[in-house]
Design an enzyme around this catalytic site. Structure first.
Site, PDB file in Angstrom:
ATOM      1  N   ASP A  82       0.901  -1.170   0.050  1.00 53.62           N
ATOM      2  CA  ASP A  82      -0.068  -0.064   0.088  1.00 53.62           C
ATOM      3  C   ASP A  82       0.737   1.049  -0.068  1.00 53.62           C
ATOM      4  OD1 ASP A  82      -2.928   0.960   0.402  1.00 53.62           O
ATOM      5  OD2 ASP A  82      -1.582   2.275   1.860  1.00 53.62           O
ATOM      6  N   ILE A  83       0.770   2.213  -0.892  1.00 55.48           N
ATOM      7  CA  ILE A  83       1.490   3.469  -1.007  1.00 55.48           C
ATOM      8  C   ILE A  83       0.843   4.268   0.191  1.00 55.48           C
ATOM      9  CG2 ILE A  83       1.637   5.723  -2.445  1.00 55.48           C
ATOM     10  CD1 ILE A  83       0.960   3.893  -4.883  1.00 55.48           C
ATOM     11  N   GLU A 125      -4.819   2.354  -4.020  1.00 57.57           N
ATOM     12  CA  GLU A 125      -3.326   2.541  -4.099  1.00 57.57           C
ATOM     13  C   GLU A 125      -2.711   1.248  -3.597  1.00 57.57           C
ATOM     14  OE1 GLU A 125      -5.067   4.375  -0.311  1.00 57.57           O
ATOM     15  OE2 GLU A 125      -5.739   4.411  -2.565  1.00 57.57           O
TER      16      GLU A 125
END
Length: 212
Positions: A82-83, A125
């Site tokens: 996950d960003i 994301e």
């Protein structure tokens, strides 16, 4: 190309030609339908923005890889990526810059993977990776290389670095938890990484499992 042959000279007349043309038309329609079906399938299974697999592809092919690993008595690992603070990037710099960040992160993830690994965009994301024939240590090393590579990427649109949090889980042939629970463990490790400050890799081997 469709051909018809005969050992006798002048065996075919206009009626044969019309019949061959009719058969060829039906074959052409069938082939075109098959081509369109394959094209539609690929569109459904490939994320248009990042050019990696979709969540649907991961559910289909990932389950197959997991079950194959169980049958072959092989270890398999999964990573949830996950960003960090991506919503803030989108809010501050706009969706176009956010899309560019997603593409670069997806490319960086793919560059650290083997041809047998499966990479897909799991959510906005969030990405997911399946690593067949990989134990905890190998998956953790891959995840750490990926984290460092992404952290070092230049992003001209934001003038700074982007980091990711990664959760890693692995399953042995003795596990009976099922594919969905296996992926859930990787997701739980991801949230633990976020709770511990982000930009890190966390392992989740499940009950009675040690890294191997």
């Amino acid at each position: 190309l469709m051909t018809t042959d005969s050992t006798r000279r002048g065996a075919y007349d206009e009626a044969h030609l019309r019949l061959a043309a009719t058969i060829a038309d039906h074959i052409a329609i069938a082939l075109e339908n098959a081509r369109l079906h394959d094209s539609t399938y690929q569109m459904a299974m490939t994320d248009a923005l990042t050019d990696v697999g979709t969540r649907r592809r991961f559910q289909v092919e990932g389950r197959f890889l997991y079950e194959a690993a169980q049958r072959k008595d092989q270890t398999i690992a999964a990573m949830m990526i996950d960003i960090d603070h991506f919503k803030a990037v989108n809010a501050r710099f706009g969706p176009a810059v956010g899309d560019a960040v997603l593409k670069r992160v997806a490319e960086a993830c793919g560059s650290d993977l083997r041809g047998s690994d499966l990479l897909a965009r799991y959510g906005g994301e969030e990405f997911v990776v399946l690593l067949p024939e990989s134990g905890a240590r190998e998956a953790a090393a891959t995840a750490e290389r990926m984290r460092r590579r992404i952290e070092s990427l230049p992003h001209p649109g934001i003038g700074g670095a982007v980091t990711v949090s990664i959760g890693v889980a692995w399953a042995t042939p003795d596990d009976t938890e099922g594919f969905d629970t296996f992926i859930q463990r990787a997701d739980e490790a991801l949230y633990q990484a976020k709770d511990e400050g982000r930009n890190r890799v966390v392992l989740n081997g499940g009950p009675d499992q040690t890294p191997s």
